[in-house]
Design a protein around this motif. Sequence first.
Motif, PDB file in Angstrom:
ATOM      1  N   HIS A 135      45.336  42.106   4.491  1.00  0.00           N
ATOM      2  CA  HIS A 135      45.754  42.317   5.848  1.00  0.00           C
ATOM      3  C   HIS A 135      44.797  42.596   6.843  1.00  0.00           C
ATOM      4  CE1 HIS A 135      50.171  42.272   5.545  1.00  0.00           C
ATOM      5  NE2 HIS A 135      50.147  42.660   4.361  1.00  0.00           N
ATOM      6  N   GLN A 136      43.977  43.826   6.607  1.00  0.00           N
ATOM      7  CA  GLN A 136      43.130  44.140   7.745  1.00  0.00           C
ATOM      8  C   GLN A 136      42.033  43.406   8.084  1.00  0.00           C
ATOM      9  OE1 GLN A 136      45.444  46.814   8.249  1.00  0.00           O
ATOM     10  NE2 GLN A 136      43.810  47.609   9.077  1.00  0.00           N
ATOM     11  N   VAL A 177      47.108  47.065  -4.708  1.00  0.00           N
ATOM     12  CA  VAL A 177      47.108  47.955  -3.339  1.00  0.00           C
ATOM     13  C   VAL A 177      45.937  47.760  -2.512  1.00  0.00           C
ATOM     14  CG1 VAL A 177      47.039  50.397  -2.539  1.00  0.00           C
ATOM     15  CG2 VAL A 177      48.058  49.919  -4.676  1.00  0.00           C
ATOM     16  N   PHE A 178      44.776  47.713  -2.967  1.00  0.00           N
ATOM     17  CA  PHE A 178      43.472  47.675  -1.980  1.00  0.00           C
ATOM     18  C   PHE A 178      43.200  46.339  -1.705  1.00  0.00           C
ATOM     19  CE2 PHE A 178      39.044  47.732  -1.166  1.00  0.00           C
ATOM     20  CZ  PHE A 178      39.037  48.755  -0.277  1.00  0.00           C
ATOM     21  N   HIS A 190      45.501  44.974   1.022  1.00  0.00           N
ATOM     22  CA  HIS A 190      45.038  45.823   2.231  1.00  0.00           C
ATOM     23  C   HIS A 190      44.046  45.268   2.667  1.00  0.00           C
ATOM     24  CE1 HIS A 190      44.426  49.415   4.691  1.00  0.00           C
ATOM     25  NE2 HIS A 190      43.038  49.204   4.459  1.00  0.00           N
ATOM     26  N   LYS A 191      43.055  44.963   2.102  1.00  0.00           N
ATOM     27  CA  LYS A 191      41.918  44.387   2.643  1.00  0.00           C
ATOM     28  C   LYS A 191      42.321  42.774   3.312  1.00  0.00           C
ATOM     29  CE  LYS A 191      38.298  43.514  -0.173  1.00  0.00           C
ATOM     30  NZ  LYS A 191      37.524  43.000  -1.292  1.00  0.00           N
ATOM     31  N   LEU A 200      39.524  52.760   3.163  1.00  0.00           N
ATOM     32  CA  LEU A 200      40.727  52.318   3.627  1.00  0.00           C
ATOM     33  C   LEU A 200      40.511  51.849   5.293  1.00  0.00           C
ATOM     34  CD1 LEU A 200      43.449  54.859   2.446  1.00  0.00           C
ATOM     35  CD2 LEU A 200      42.846  52.490   1.460  1.00  0.00           C
ATOM     36  N   ASP A 201      39.720  52.633   5.958  1.00  0.00           N
ATOM     37  CA  ASP A 201      39.660  52.154   7.356  1.00  0.00           C
ATOM     38  C   ASP A 201      38.165  51.071   7.689  1.00  0.00           C
ATOM     39  OD1 ASP A 201      41.768  53.652   7.881  1.00  0.00           O
ATOM     40  OD2 ASP A 201      40.331  55.532   8.221  1.00  0.00           O
TER      41      ASP A 201
END
Length: 231
Positions: free
Chosen positions: A125-126, A118-119, A122-123, A84-85
């Motif tokens: 966005h980050q 979900v992932f 997230h990827k 996640l990080d």
Amino acid sequence: MLKTGSVVFLLDVDNTLFDNDRFASDITATLDAQFGEDERKRYWSIYETLRDRLGYADYLGALQQFRLGCEANPSLLRLSSYLLDYPFADGLYPGALETLRHLGTLGTTVILSDGDIVFQPHKIHQSGLWQAVAGRVLIYVHKEHMSEPMQQSFPASHYVMVDDKPRLLAAMKRLLGERLTTVFVQQGHYAAQAESSTLDPVPDVTVAHIGELARYALSDFRADPAFVLPE
């Protein structure tokens, strides 16, 4: 000539804008360090089984199943945080954001990706890609089957699809014909596989690196030199 405002650029993420092979290699190194070779192989076996069944990469789903074989290992929670990080912004290919900014001056840029719900966002966005296209993001299980919803979301006279998977580009070209220019970016493992494949139709444009497109003019994306968009 192609007309600014008439064109939508559809850009893939993994191994097109983001070095997903490097990401997978980093996961492998982390698994080796924290769990050992046998458990690393087990994680990737679960991952491949899920991908074959679901049709997309599911790193978190693989971790959920991987957990069942080693719940007593405290490294499990560290691995969750690692995924996640992960510094996704550092995984962007050189010139990726510059290319998005440049293409945004020629038309409308849209992220068109396969992935989980979900992932994958997230990827995006980050990594900074979500912001770079002002939230114009589409994520499907199989994007080659979603050409109609894509066109409804972002209508255009002409589309330019940028991807590292030439077979997917060929499938989209067969669907949209001369309304689509296909751009093959020769990055990642799919690019290597393509060297021994027969593609029909072949990509309209081929570049070695995503950053090369930052130097392209709108006219360079014509699939057919005789094709003229309506004024």
